[in-house]
Design a protein around this motif. Structure first.
Motif, PDB file in Angstrom:
ATOM      1  N   LYS A  26       1.160  -1.124   0.178  1.00 30.69           N
ATOM      2  CA  LYS A  26      -0.094  -0.044   0.391  1.00 30.69           C
ATOM      3  C   LYS A  26       1.105   1.068   0.455  1.00 30.69           C
ATOM      4  CE  LYS A  26      -2.047   0.186   3.942  1.00 30.69           C
ATOM      5  NZ  LYS A  26      -1.441   1.848   4.097  1.00 30.69           N
ATOM      6  N   SER A  27       1.817   1.464   0.693  1.00 28.76           N
ATOM      7  CA  SER A  27       2.608   2.520   0.710  1.00 28.76           C
ATOM      8  C   SER A  27       3.718   2.698  -0.263  1.00 28.76           C
ATOM      9  CB  SER A  27       3.395   2.610   2.506  1.00 28.76           C
ATOM     10  OG  SER A  27       2.027   2.570   3.585  1.00 28.76           O
ATOM     11  N   THR A  28       4.187   1.618  -0.802  1.00 27.90           N
ATOM     12  CA  THR A  28       4.751   1.493  -1.376  1.00 27.90           C
ATOM     13  C   THR A  28       4.124   1.977  -2.818  1.00 27.90           C
ATOM     14  OG1 THR A  28       5.915  -0.726  -0.547  1.00 27.90           O
ATOM     15  CG2 THR A  28       6.395  -0.410  -3.027  1.00 27.90           C
ATOM     16  N   THR A  29       2.346   1.704  -3.045  1.00 29.26           N
ATOM     17  CA  THR A  29       2.036   1.907  -4.112  1.00 29.26           C
ATOM     18  C   THR A  29       1.715   3.642  -4.124  1.00 29.26           C
ATOM     19  OG1 THR A  29       0.477   0.097  -4.456  1.00 29.26           O
ATOM     20  CG2 THR A  29       0.080   1.890  -5.250  1.00 29.26           C
ATOM     21  N   ALA A  30       1.381   3.656  -2.998  1.00 34.40           N
ATOM     22  CA  ALA A  30       1.364   5.543  -2.422  1.00 34.40           C
ATOM     23  C   ALA A  30       2.196   6.248  -3.132  1.00 34.40           C
ATOM     24  CB  ALA A  30       0.827   5.798  -1.352  1.00 34.40           C
ATOM     25  N   VAL A  31       4.008   5.953  -2.252  1.00 39.38           N
ATOM     26  CA  VAL A  31       4.804   6.617  -3.101  1.00 39.38           C
ATOM     27  C   VAL A  31       5.379   6.416  -5.092  1.00 39.38           C
ATOM     28  CG1 VAL A  31       7.816   6.633  -2.593  1.00 39.38           C
ATOM     29  CG2 VAL A  31       5.989   6.221  -0.191  1.00 39.38           C
ATOM     30  N   ASN A  32       5.608   5.694  -5.285  1.00 41.28           N
ATOM     31  CA  ASN A  32       6.013   6.086  -5.887  1.00 41.28           C
ATOM     32  C   ASN A  32       4.933   5.781  -7.513  1.00 41.28           C
ATOM     33  OD1 ASN A  32       8.491   4.293  -5.922  1.00 41.28           O
ATOM     34  ND2 ASN A  32       7.260   2.477  -4.937  1.00 41.28           N
ATOM     35  N   LEU A  33       3.589   5.720  -6.682  1.00 39.93           N
ATOM     36  CA  LEU A  33       2.820   6.112  -7.888  1.00 39.93           C
ATOM     37  C   LEU A  33       2.463   7.440  -7.618  1.00 39.93           C
ATOM     38  CD1 LEU A  33       0.553   5.589 -10.247  1.00 39.93           C
ATOM     39  CD2 LEU A  33      -1.415   5.310  -7.693  1.00 39.93           C
ATOM     40  N   THR A  34       2.859   8.226  -6.671  1.00 38.19           N
ATOM     41  CA  THR A  34       3.343   9.611  -6.588  1.00 38.19           C
ATOM     42  C   THR A  34       4.382  10.221  -7.507  1.00 38.19           C
ATOM     43  OG1 THR A  34       2.282   9.182  -4.202  1.00 38.19           O
ATOM     44  CG2 THR A  34       3.538  11.536  -5.276  1.00 38.19           C
ATOM     45  N   ALA A  35       4.894   9.323  -7.533  1.00 42.31           N
ATOM     46  CA  ALA A  35       6.035  10.150  -7.831  1.00 42.31           C
ATOM     47  C   ALA A  35       6.880   9.586  -8.965  1.00 42.31           C
ATOM     48  CB  ALA A  35       6.947   8.870  -7.451  1.00 42.31           C
ATOM     49  N   ALA A  36       5.863   8.061 -10.224  1.00 42.13           N
ATOM     50  CA  ALA A  36       5.110   8.308 -11.561  1.00 42.13           C
ATOM     51  C   ALA A  36       4.543   9.272 -12.264  1.00 42.13           C
ATOM     52  CB  ALA A  36       4.656   7.100 -10.833  1.00 42.13           C
ATOM     53  N   LEU A  37       3.462  10.079 -11.213  1.00 51.31           N
ATOM     54  CA  LEU A  37       2.489  10.860 -11.606  1.00 51.31           C
ATOM     55  C   LEU A  37       3.875  12.607 -12.218  1.00 51.31           C
ATOM     56  CD1 LEU A  37      -0.803   9.650  -9.937  1.00 51.31           C
ATOM     57  CD2 LEU A  37      -0.174   9.845 -12.365  1.00 51.31           C
ATOM     58  N   SER A  38       4.418  12.605 -10.555  1.00 53.78           N
ATOM     59  CA  SER A  38       4.925  13.849 -11.203  1.00 53.78           C
ATOM     60  C   SER A  38       6.552  13.635 -12.243  1.00 53.78           C
ATOM     61  CB  SER A  38       5.957  13.645  -9.251  1.00 53.78           C
ATOM     62  OG  SER A  38       7.136  15.512  -9.514  1.00 53.78           O
ATOM     63  N   LEU A  39       6.290  12.682 -12.501  1.00 53.90           N
ATOM     64  CA  LEU A  39       7.341  12.316 -13.691  1.00 53.90           C
ATOM     65  C   LEU A  39       6.870  12.436 -14.858  1.00 53.90           C
ATOM     66  CD1 LEU A  39       9.688   9.270 -12.774  1.00 53.90           C
ATOM     67  CD2 LEU A  39       9.926  11.596 -13.029  1.00 53.90           C
ATOM     68  N   LEU A  40       5.318  12.458 -14.286  1.00 52.35           N
ATOM     69  CA  LEU A  40       4.536  13.267 -16.114  1.00 52.35           C
ATOM     70  C   LEU A  40       3.927  13.589 -15.669  1.00 52.35           C
ATOM     71  CD1 LEU A  40       2.976   9.174 -15.938  1.00 52.35           C
ATOM     72  CD2 LEU A  40       4.568  10.143 -17.607  1.00 52.35           C
ATOM     73  N   GLY A  41       4.591  14.970 -15.677  1.00 49.91           N
ATOM     74  CA  GLY A  41       3.926  16.722 -14.885  1.00 49.91           C
ATOM     75  C   GLY A  41       2.810  16.614 -14.248  1.00 49.91           C
ATOM     76  N   LYS A  42       2.423  15.825 -13.347  1.00 46.64           N
ATOM     77  CA  LYS A  42       0.805  15.967 -12.900  1.00 46.64           C
ATOM     78  C   LYS A  42       1.462  16.836 -11.097  1.00 46.64           C
ATOM     79  CE  LYS A  42      -1.780  14.516 -15.626  1.00 46.64           C
ATOM     80  NZ  LYS A  42      -2.310  15.606 -16.056  1.00 46.64           N
ATOM     81  N   LYS A  43       1.154  17.424 -10.568  1.00 47.70           N
ATOM     82  CA  LYS A  43       1.425  18.159  -9.339  1.00 47.70           C
ATOM     83  C   LYS A  43       0.138  16.919  -8.739  1.00 47.70           C
ATOM     84  CE  LYS A  43       1.782  22.443  -7.153  1.00 47.70           C
ATOM     85  NZ  LYS A  43       1.553  24.205  -7.103  1.00 47.70           N
ATOM     86  N   VAL A  44       1.000  16.977  -7.130  1.00 52.06           N
ATOM     87  CA  VAL A  44       0.421  15.719  -6.346  1.00 52.06           C
ATOM     88  C   VAL A  44       0.954  16.012  -5.310  1.00 52.06           C
ATOM     89  CG1 VAL A  44       0.212  12.907  -6.482  1.00 52.06           C
ATOM     90  CG2 VAL A  44       0.934  14.280  -8.357  1.00 52.06           C
ATOM     91  N   LEU A  45      -0.467  15.806  -4.582  1.00 54.44           N
ATOM     92  CA  LEU A  45      -0.399  15.952  -2.618  1.00 54.44           C
ATOM     93  C   LEU A  45      -0.737  14.528  -1.997  1.00 54.44           C
ATOM     94  CD1 LEU A  45      -0.043  17.562  -0.324  1.00 54.44           C
ATOM     95  CD2 LEU A  45      -2.322  17.809   0.351  1.00 54.44           C
ATOM     96  N   LEU A  46      -0.130  13.700  -1.612  1.00 51.11           N
ATOM     97  CA  LEU A  46       0.389  12.788  -0.377  1.00 51.11           C
ATOM     98  C   LEU A  46      -0.487  13.015   0.533  1.00 51.11           C
ATOM     99  CD1 LEU A  46       0.174   9.818  -0.266  1.00 51.11           C
ATOM    100  CD2 LEU A  46       3.167   9.738  -0.409  1.00 51.11           C
ATOM    101  N   ILE A  47      -1.048  12.698   1.274  1.00 51.72           N
ATOM    102  CA  ILE A  47      -1.436  12.616   2.729  1.00 51.72           C
ATOM    103  C   ILE A  47      -1.120  11.177   3.060  1.00 51.72           C
ATOM    104  CG2 ILE A  47      -3.294  13.208   4.961  1.00 51.72           C
ATOM    105  CD1 ILE A  47      -4.616  15.385   2.058  1.00 51.72           C
ATOM    106  N   ASP A  48       0.198  11.734   4.340  1.00 50.23           N
ATOM    107  CA  ASP A  48       0.127  10.182   5.371  1.00 50.23           C
ATOM    108  C   ASP A  48      -0.780  10.091   6.005  1.00 50.23           C
ATOM    109  OD1 ASP A  48       1.540   7.779   5.978  1.00 50.23           O
ATOM    110  OD2 ASP A  48       2.900   8.563   6.376  1.00 50.23           O
TER     111      ASP A  48
END
Length: 262
Positions: A26-48
């Motif tokens: 779950k957290s692995t997906t949260a972190v790496n999906l967030t990072a991947a979307l950033s690489l694709l130019g998306k602005k992302v907020l992750l709330i832990d």
């Protein structure tokens, strides 16, 4: 602290990454999906929203701090005051500490206890393309807050024995929240994680999950790799730790599916 600017064109999709079963990526997906979307130019907020703070440490943010998302939930501190910007990215993180565990008890007698997080997120919706909430592996009051605040659920399901066990409880919670608190809530997507091509069981779990959830299951399957397991220990995303590996390629593909589905 992040220098937040308005983004009028942002979609503001809020997704709770949730599974009451621990150890599903779950957290692995949260972190790496967030990072991947950033690489694709998306602005992302992750709330832990997990007292274990794995998403916090996954972005190399210390859990030894005086303020975190706990202060927002219990003292109504604006989330914007708690945001940490991740350098060289379009990612902002609201970190968690072990103090968050106390919020479950403290919110029991609070007014509007199920909608605290939703109210806190509202001012930020048009500043991001995606807002992710990394939930604790439970169905307590923190998770109810996440489900009430979210537009949809992103459910990681590991490709192992008993993968679907207990998901009926999560879906029942989703139904109750949808009925009483958040009529717009839906399952946005199911991500298969920890896939090992060496076992027949893994493919059987994928097939069973597709039968159960249908088209909500993403085509991309996240493999079980040592690199994905090692990266958090260095406070790095998979794109920093092993950018050319299977894990990075898979999360980038998953991010593209998330964008297309949105």
């Amino acid at each position: 602290m992040s220098d937040i600017t308005e983004n009028p064109s942002a979609m503001g999709r809020t997704l709770a990454i949730v599974n009451q079963k621990g150890g599903v990526g779950k957290s692995t997906t949260a972190v790496n999906l967030t990072a991947a979307l950033s690489l694709l130019g998306k602005k992302v907020l992750l709330i832990d929203l997990d007292p274990q703070g794995n998403a916090t440490s996954g972005f190399a943010l210390t859990k030894q701090r005086t303020r975190c998302v706990y202060n927002a939930l219990t003292e109504e501190t604006p989330l914007s005051d708690l945001i940490e910007h991740i350098p060289d990215s379009t990612v902002d993180v609201v970190p968690a500490t072990i103090r968050l565990a106390g919020a479950e008890v403290e919110l029991v007698t609070a007014l509007s206890r199920e909608t605290r997080l939703k109210s806190l997120i509202a001012p930020l919706k048009n500043r991001y393309d995606f807002i992710f909430i990394d939930c604790a592996p439970s169905l307590g009051l923190l998770t109810v807050n996440a489900l009430t605040a979210a537009d949809g659920l992103l459910i990681p399901v590991q490709c192992e024995y008993y993968a679907l066990e207990g998901l009926s409880k999560l879906l029942e919670s989703e139904r109750l929240v949808k009925t009483h608190l958040n009529p717009e809530l839906e399952v946005f997507g199911v991500a298969m994680t920890m896939y090992s091509s060496r076992t027949k069981l893994a493919q059987q779990v994928v097939d069973e999950t597709r039968k159960f959830f249908g088209d909500t299951v993403f085509e991309t399957i996240i493999p079980r790799t040592v690199r994905l397991s090692e990266a958090p220990g260095f406070g790095q995303t998979i794109f920093q730790y092993d950018p050319n590996g299977k894990g990075a390629q898979s999360y980038l593909a998953l991010a593209k599916e998330v964008i297309d589905r949105d």
